[in-house]
Design a protein around this motif. Structure first.
Motif, PDB file in Angstrom:
ATOM      1  N   ALA A  62      -6.587   6.776  -4.791  1.00 50.28           N
ATOM      2  CA  ALA A  62      -6.986   5.409  -4.493  1.00 50.28           C
ATOM      3  C   ALA A  62      -8.487   5.290  -4.723  1.00 50.28           C
ATOM      4  O   ALA A  62      -9.210   6.277  -4.739  1.00 50.28           O
ATOM      5  N   TYR A  63      -8.917   4.081  -4.920  1.00 44.88           N
ATOM      6  CA  TYR A  63     -10.338   3.832  -5.107  1.00 44.88           C
ATOM      7  C   TYR A  63     -10.655   2.513  -4.427  1.00 44.88           C
ATOM      8  O   TYR A  63      -9.754   1.786  -3.988  1.00 44.88           O
ATOM      9  N   SER A  64     -11.919   2.199  -4.344  1.00 46.23           N
ATOM     10  CA  SER A  64     -12.327   0.945  -3.724  1.00 46.23           C
ATOM     11  C   SER A  64     -11.532  -0.211  -4.318  1.00 46.23           C
ATOM     12  O   SER A  64     -11.555  -0.430  -5.535  1.00 46.23           O
ATOM     13  N   PRO A  65     -10.807  -0.968  -3.490  1.00 43.38           N
ATOM     14  CA  PRO A  65     -10.016  -2.081  -4.023  1.00 43.38           C
ATOM     15  C   PRO A  65     -10.864  -3.249  -4.494  1.00 43.38           C
ATOM     16  O   PRO A  65     -10.360  -4.160  -5.153  1.00 43.38           O
ATOM     17  N   ASP A  66     -12.158  -3.213  -4.192  1.00 40.92           N
ATOM     18  CA  ASP A  66     -13.013  -4.345  -4.531  1.00 40.92           C
ATOM     19  C   ASP A  66     -13.140  -4.543  -6.034  1.00 40.92           C
ATOM     20  O   ASP A  66     -13.323  -5.667  -6.507  1.00 40.92           O
ATOM     21  N   HIS A  90       0.075  -7.953  -7.693  1.00 40.18           N
ATOM     22  CA  HIS A  90      -0.584  -6.715  -7.244  1.00 40.18           C
ATOM     23  C   HIS A  90       0.424  -5.703  -6.721  1.00 40.18           C
ATOM     24  O   HIS A  90       0.074  -4.850  -5.908  1.00 40.18           O
ATOM     25  N   ALA A  91       1.648  -5.783  -7.196  1.00 38.90           N
ATOM     26  CA  ALA A  91       2.692  -4.848  -6.772  1.00 38.90           C
ATOM     27  C   ALA A  91       2.694  -3.621  -7.675  1.00 38.90           C
ATOM     28  O   ALA A  91       2.339  -3.712  -8.849  1.00 38.90           O
ATOM     29  N   PRO A  92       3.105  -2.464  -7.153  1.00 36.97           N
ATOM     30  CA  PRO A  92       3.266  -1.298  -8.028  1.00 36.97           C
ATOM     31  C   PRO A  92       4.460  -1.493  -8.952  1.00 36.97           C
ATOM     32  O   PRO A  92       5.388  -2.249  -8.632  1.00 36.97           O
ATOM     33  N   LEU A  93       4.445  -0.831 -10.088  1.00 30.97           N
ATOM     34  CA  LEU A  93       5.563  -0.915 -11.009  1.00 30.97           C
ATOM     35  C   LEU A  93       6.571   0.180 -10.695  1.00 30.97           C
ATOM     36  O   LEU A  93       6.274   1.367 -10.792  1.00 30.97           O
ATOM     37  N   THR A  94       7.753  -0.236 -10.291  1.00 29.65           N
ATOM     38  CA  THR A  94       8.864   0.669 -10.013  1.00 29.65           C
ATOM     39  C   THR A  94      10.099   0.111 -10.708  1.00 29.65           C
ATOM     40  O   THR A  94      10.059  -0.969 -11.308  1.00 29.65           O
ATOM     41  N   ALA A  95      11.209   0.832 -10.577  1.00 29.97           N
ATOM     42  CA  ALA A  95      12.458   0.309 -11.144  1.00 29.97           C
ATOM     43  C   ALA A  95      12.821  -1.022 -10.512  1.00 29.97           C
ATOM     44  O   ALA A  95      13.345  -1.926 -11.184  1.00 29.97           O
ATOM     45  N   GLU A  96      12.517  -1.175  -9.232  1.00 32.70           N
ATOM     46  CA  GLU A  96      12.859  -2.410  -8.527  1.00 32.70           C
ATOM     47  C   GLU A  96      11.929  -3.566  -8.895  1.00 32.70           C
ATOM     48  O   GLU A  96      12.338  -4.730  -8.880  1.00 32.70           O
ATOM     49  N   SER A  97      10.671  -3.268  -9.221  1.00 33.90           N
ATOM     50  CA  SER A  97       9.720  -4.348  -9.505  1.00 33.90           C
ATOM     51  C   SER A  97       9.595  -4.653 -10.993  1.00 33.90           C
ATOM     52  O   SER A  97       8.850  -5.559 -11.370  1.00 33.90           O
ATOM     53  N   GLY A 127       2.370  -8.698  -3.502  1.00 38.84           N
ATOM     54  CA  GLY A 127       1.913  -7.342  -3.221  1.00 38.84           C
ATOM     55  C   GLY A 127       0.731  -7.373  -2.282  1.00 38.84           C
ATOM     56  O   GLY A 127      -0.345  -7.869  -2.644  1.00 38.84           O
ATOM     57  N   THR A 128       0.924  -6.884  -1.058  1.00 38.57           N
ATOM     58  CA  THR A 128      -0.150  -6.948  -0.055  1.00 38.57           C
ATOM     59  C   THR A 128      -0.586  -5.553   0.373  1.00 38.57           C
ATOM     60  O   THR A 128      -0.761  -5.263   1.552  1.00 38.57           O
ATOM     61  N   GLY A 129      -0.740  -4.677  -0.621  1.00 37.41           N
ATOM     62  CA  GLY A 129      -1.400  -3.402  -0.374  1.00 37.41           C
ATOM     63  C   GLY A 129      -2.900  -3.612  -0.282  1.00 37.41           C
ATOM     64  O   GLY A 129      -3.385  -4.731  -0.069  1.00 37.41           O
ATOM     65  N   ARG A 130      -3.668  -2.554  -0.488  1.00 35.15           N
ATOM     66  CA  ARG A 130      -5.111  -2.644  -0.288  1.00 35.15           C
ATOM     67  C   ARG A 130      -5.754  -3.648  -1.245  1.00 35.15           C
ATOM     68  O   ARG A 130      -6.657  -4.396  -0.856  1.00 35.15           O
ATOM     69  N   ILE A 131      -5.299  -3.690  -2.487  1.00 40.69           N
ATOM     70  CA  ILE A 131      -5.882  -4.631  -3.448  1.00 40.69           C
ATOM     71  C   ILE A 131      -5.443  -6.055  -3.123  1.00 40.69           C
ATOM     72  O   ILE A 131      -6.256  -6.990  -3.117  1.00 40.69           O
TER      73      ILE A 131
END
Length: 337
Positions: A113-117, A216-223, A165-169
């Motif tokens: 992970a890195y600074s989401p800013d 801002h969601a991760p890419l998975t089979a579901e997304s 997508g409500t992760g850090r970013i």
């Protein structure tokens, strides 16, 4: 995922070796400057990891790889044969590597992970440029046509922005949007407590009620194709799509059709489905081997950038340092097994 804010370190004797693949010059400088404080020795190469160069990692158990090139299962097998047990990928996503296959042959894959800013700032920039028709304005100005556009721009305070997508970013984007006074809707498969104070809705409701949809969601089979033809068709007339996540979150042909038919107001895309082998390459004077990308770039209301939302000095340092730290922590866990 492990995120470490940069901290001061005292030098310690080198205790482990890491082979760094796909190492760009600016990354190499950071790896070289940070490695002594973390007690690691490095082997670096600008080449992506392949079956042919897996032997570079012989003698170590950890490697660091770039997100820019897919890693084949054959390459993972070659790495396993030379003793690699941990792959640290210098990005948040895993869509360039088969994590399950790696686990089946005894290789752990870790992300950083890195600074989401970095991405959050860039997202807001793209959003503002899209709703103010910046691309067409700049094109006209560059051609010495200084007349205002026939259509006026829009203000964020008058709009509803849907954050997918409500992760850090995603949360960092929401924090920035509060200052603009716009209404914000959020969707996440698992709503995060960090996004409190925002109305969480289902995805269909979000696309129907938002003037801007930012991904801002991760890419998975579901997304994969989360924003598909059905959802694009349900978006508000004149709405905008912002994507700084992964290209395949969007069904590209459906997006192109909606834009060409004038049903959407525009798009700002830092990632594109099928960008591999195109982004990060100099293709001046050559035909773009992705017809959808070529059509998008022709449109005056579509902004395209080459997957660089993360690319700041702060984020790059975080990425390099956390890749080293993750390798060291993996080595430490092995020593205590």
């Amino acid at each position: 995922m492990i995120y470490h804010e940069p901290t001061a370190h005292t030098a310690v004797p080198p205790t482990s070796g890491i082979t760094v693949y796909g190492c760009a010059p600016d990354e190499r400088h950071l790896f070289d400057s940070l490695a002594p404080a973390h007690g690691v020795t490095l082997t670096t190469t600008a080449e992506p990891v392949t079956v042919e160069n897996a032997d570079l990692a012989h003698g170590g158990r950890c490697i660091s790889v770039s997100h820019k090139t897919p890693i084949s299962n054959e390459t993972l097998l070659a790495l396993e044969k030379v003793g690699i047990r941990y792959v640290s990928t210098r990005c948040v996503g895993f869509n360039h590597i088969d994590v399950d296959f790696a686990a089946s042959i005894g290789i752990t894959v870790g992300n950083v992970a890195y600074s989401p800013d970095s991405v959050a700032d860039y997202t807001l920039m793209l959003m503002l440029m899209a709703v103010r028709q910046a691309k067409s304005t700049i094109r006209r100005t560059d051609a010495h046509d200084y007349r205002p556009a026939a259509t006026r721009g829009r203000e964020l305070r008058d709009l509803t922005v849907g954050v997918v997508g409500t992760g850090r970013i995603g949360v960092a984007v929401i924090d920035r949007l509060r200052g603009f006074g716009c209404d914000v809707l959020a969707y996440d498969i698992k709503p995060r407590s960090a996004a409190e104070g925002v109305e969480h809705v289902d995805l269909d409701n979000l696309v129907e009620c938002s003037d801007v949809v930012t991904l801002h969601a991760p890419l998975t089979a579901e997304s994969h194709h989360l924003l598909d033809r059905r959802r694009i068709d349900r978006m508000r007339p004149g709405a905008y799509v912002i994507n700084t996540g992964r290209g395949a979150l969007v069904e590209t042909p459906a997006l192109v059709t909606a834009l060409e038919e004038g049903r959407l107001g525009g798009a700002a895309l830092d990632v594109i489905e099928g960008e591999e082998g195109i982004f990060y390459a100099d293709l001046r004077g050559r035909e773009i081997p992705n017809g959808w990308l070529a059509r998008l770039q022709e449109m005056p209301n579509v902004l395209v950038s080459p997957h660089i939302a993360y690319f700041t000095d702060h984020a790059l340092r975080d990425t390099v340092e956390n890749s080293i730290v993750n390798c060291r922590e993996f080595e430490s866990r092995l020593q205590h097994v």
